[in-house]
Scaffold this motif. Structure first.
Motif, short mmCIF file in Angstrom:
data_model
loop_
_atom_site.label_atom_id
_atom_site.label_comp_id
_atom_site.label_asym_id
_atom_site.label_seq_id
_atom_site.Cartn_x
_atom_site.Cartn_y
_atom_site.Cartn_z
N TYR A 85 -8.92 6.76 10.33
CA TYR A 85 -9.97 6.21 9.49
C TYR A 85 -9.91 4.70 9.47
N ASP A 87 -10.60 2.60 6.92
CA ASP A 87 -9.98 1.97 5.76
C ASP A 87 -8.95 2.84 5.06
N LEU A 88 -9.03 4.16 5.23
CA LEU A 88 -8.06 4.94 4.48
C LEU A 88 -7.04 5.60 5.39
N ALA A 89 -6.61 4.86 6.39
CA ALA A 89 -5.62 5.42 7.30
C ALA A 89 -4.20 5.26 6.78
N VAL A 90 -3.99 4.33 5.86
CA VAL A 90 -2.62 4.01 5.49
C VAL A 90 -2.47 3.80 3.98
N VAL A 91 -1.23 3.82 3.52
CA VAL A 91 -0.90 3.49 2.13
C VAL A 91 -0.28 2.09 2.15
N PRO A 92 -1.04 1.05 1.70
CA PRO A 92 -0.65 -0.34 1.94
C PRO A 92 0.76 -0.71 1.47
N LEU A 93 1.18 -0.17 0.33
CA LEU A 93 2.47 -0.60 -0.23
C LEU A 93 3.66 0.09 0.43
N MET A 94 3.43 1.09 1.27
CA MET A 94 4.55 1.79 1.88
C MET A 94 4.95 1.12 3.20
N THR A 142 0.88 -5.60 4.97
CA THR A 142 1.09 -6.97 5.44
C THR A 142 0.68 -7.15 6.89
N ARG A 155 0.28 6.56 16.09
CA ARG A 155 0.78 7.67 15.30
C ARG A 155 0.11 8.99 15.74
#
Lengths: 276, 345
Positions: A85, A87-94, A142, A155
């Protein structure tokens, strides 16, 4: 050869809104199918059906020749259909490596995560895609947009995807980074993956695509192999030729003649106008 | 600055992350600094503070909130609140007490039934949240009010009194007290057993968070539930399990209360849920989820215990306790906000 993913006459409505109607699409191994359309054309709905987030209301959806109706993205993943996706491919803080393995964590007995293996694998897989991350522990938020997109693609490839569904992977990227992503799309095709590439940019789609499905207001308005269509025709279809012409007339009426003339020129060049 | 990048790495886009910076962005860091500062403050101002017996009291006070803060912090990392946690402790103790006393059972039977009932309450919170898709703040506010009412109503109906009957002379009380509310002598100092449970729970929670798949899922559902769902994380199941985790801690705390003070006041527990959340937030958990640690929550609880007892030992007016706690909360949230912006950049 049976197609990896085949949609026949698929439709989907949300309440009284018909978001998608009578869409057919086929992706084989080593093929890139581009889905083009403006905002609201039904691209996202189509992608959600293929990815298993939503179930289609009408038509059939076959994977490897077998009809399917996914209850969750997990089911689609199990059959090798991986969706990346925008914009929702990842969890930014992880951390990067936790994102890489999220939902498919490697474990070594007793439910313990195999952290070392996952860290190493993430670093190696990203290196193979030309991203040299010294620290896979940094939050993925980041990274730059292109890097994040490539992490998501790497991935999907790593987890044995047979079909990659890419939701506007180049939309938010600069020219150079978009080129990087397009290169990975070609790479994935050469590895024998099927790719569904969603975009609204015909200039990104044409060089990498084998077939093009153009959507407008939830309906397919064209489905062409690459040798049946030129880049200009594709652009014209995308822009919705008639609408461009109408805009020119409106601008003329309001007196902005210079802009109108330019638009008319464009329309003529694209071969979508019949007057003048 | 420019010099540093020039002589730094080949790729100027990769920022250096030295060990100090790594420590700085850890969720516990702010709480650790706060804890050290408060420790020094009370050591200097209160002579009694450093005596082992009073320090044991600080630890006890910290542990009773710290055990709850473990469950609450995991839930907060998972992106949710549980306002019913405070009264659920009392509900749990009341269930064990009323069942044992009324049916004249061995208290261990009451303890087991209470565990089942309390876990069911936690699952109910989770299921209500998943079904209604309302913010957990609202859902658990509703269950908080219902439980607070039921605690009083049921207790009065069964015992004719606002407190449960004492079960101190019933079968199994002494052995259960040994598990939940005894004291352990270490080097001549009696330390409450809850201190060891607190440390144990924190260790287990930390292990779950950092070294298991479930931990990965907890961070993911709190950090970005849509992304988590899209990559195949069972979001609803994870959240329900987190509410059940809070319920488990509430059960344990309820059992401690029951065996430390054999009769339970049914109107208590209200307001404690905020102290659990405060411990978690001081310890670095973000109110928006996706970030935090169980060790941080433990440090938060330790700060709570130090302020709670330290004010007494220092001879200050205990009325100011909440003022201090509020100030600590404010400082912690501001610090967390800054840290998160840095981490996301």
């Amino acid at each position: 050869m049976t197609a990896l993913v085949k949609l026949t006459g698929v439709g989907k409505g949300y309440g009284s809104v018909i978001a998608l109607r009578d869409v057919s699409l086929e992706v084989g191994a080593g093929e890139v199918v581009c889905v083009l359309g403006d905002n609201g054309a039904g691209k996202s709905t189509l992608i959600k059906i293929v990815a298993g987030l939503h179930r289609h209301d009408t038509g059939t959806y076959e994977v490897d020749g077998r009809p399917v109706a996914f209850a969750s993205p997990r089911d689609a993943l199990d059959l090798g259909i991986a969706t990346v996706y925008q914009d929702l491919a990842v969890v930014p803080l992880m951390p990067v490596w936790r994102n890489f393995f999220l939902g498919s964590e490697k474990r070594k007995g007793l439910g313990r995560l195999d952290v070392d293996l996952m860290r190493r694998t993430t670093r190696d897989e990203l290196l193979a895609m030309g991203i040299d991350l010294r620290d896979v522990d940094q939050p993925i938020g980041t990274l730059s947009g292109g890097e994040r997109q490539c992490v998501a693609i790497a991935r999907a490839v790593y987890f044995g995807a047979k079909v990659l569904v890419l939701d506007e992977p180049t939309a938010a990227l600069g020219v150079k980074q978009a080129g990087v992503v397009l290169r990975y799309i070609v790479q994935a095709r050469e590895r024998g993956l099927g790719v569904v590439f969603i975009t609204h940019n015909p200039h990104h789609a044409y060089p990498v695509g084998d077939r093009f499905l153009i959507l407008n207001r939830g309906r397919p308005i064209g489905y062409h192999a690459k040798d049946e269509i030129t880049r200009e025709e594709l652009t014209a279809l995308m822009a919705g030729g008639a609408e461009l012409e109408q805009l020119a007339h409106e601008l003329q009426a309001t007196g902005t003649t210079a802009a109108a003339r330019e638009l008319n020129e464009d329309a003529r060049e694209l071969g979508i106008t019949d007057d003048d | 600055m420019t010099q540093a990048t020039a002589e730094g790495s080949a790729d100027e886009r990769l920022a250096r992350r030295d060990p100090l910076r790594r420590l700085l962005v850890r969720p516990e860091f702010g709480a650790l600094i706060g804890a050290v500062a408060l420790f020094v403050l009370f050591s200097v101002t209160a002579d009694a503070f450093l005596q082992t017996s009073s320090f044991s009291n600080v630890l006890y006070s910290a542990s009773t909130f710290g055990i709850m803060a473990v469950g609450v912090s995991l839930l907060m990392i998972g992106g949710e609140f549980d306002l019913s946690a405070g009264v659920m402790v009392i509900s749990s103790a009341l269930v064990a007490s009323l069942v044992s006393f009324q049916l004249t059972l061995n208290v261990w039977a009451g303890v087991a039934i209470s565990l089942v009932v309390t876990l069911a309450l936690g699952v109910l919170n989770g299921v209500l949240y998943v079904w209604t898709r309302l913010p957990s703040f609202i859902v658990t506010l509703a269950t908080f009010l219902m439980l607070a009412g039921a605690n009083l109503g049921v207790t009065k109906a069964v015992t004719g009194n606002v407190a449960s009957d004492s079960i101190g002379d019933m079968d199994g009380f002494q052995s259960a007290k040994g598990l939940f509310a005894s004291e352990v002598g270490i080097g001549g100092v009696n330390v409450k057993v809850t201190v060891f449970w607190w440390i144990g729970f924190t260790a287990v929670a930390t292990w779950i968070l950092l070294r298991t798949r479930a931990g990965n899922w907890i961070f993911a559902v709190g950090g970005n539930a849509d992304s988590a769902r899209a990559v195949g994380v069972p979001v609803a199941r994870t959240k329900i399990a987190l509410f059940a985790g809070v319920a488990f801690c509430a059960w344990f705390s309820g059992m401690h209360l029951l065996f430390a003070f054999p009769a339970i006041q049914s109107g208590e527990g209200i307001g404690n849920e905020f102290f659990y959340i405060i411990c978690a937030v001081i310890g670095g958990c973000l109110l928006t989820g996706g970030y935090g640690s169980a060790i941080g929550a433990a440090i938060g609880a330790f700060i709570y215990g130090m302020v709670n007892q330290g004010i007494v030992y220092a001879g200050w007016n205990p009325d100011w306790f909440r003022f201090f706690l509020g100030a600590a909360l404010l400082a912690a949230t501001v610090l967390n906000h800054v840290v998160r912006r840095r981490a996301e950049r």
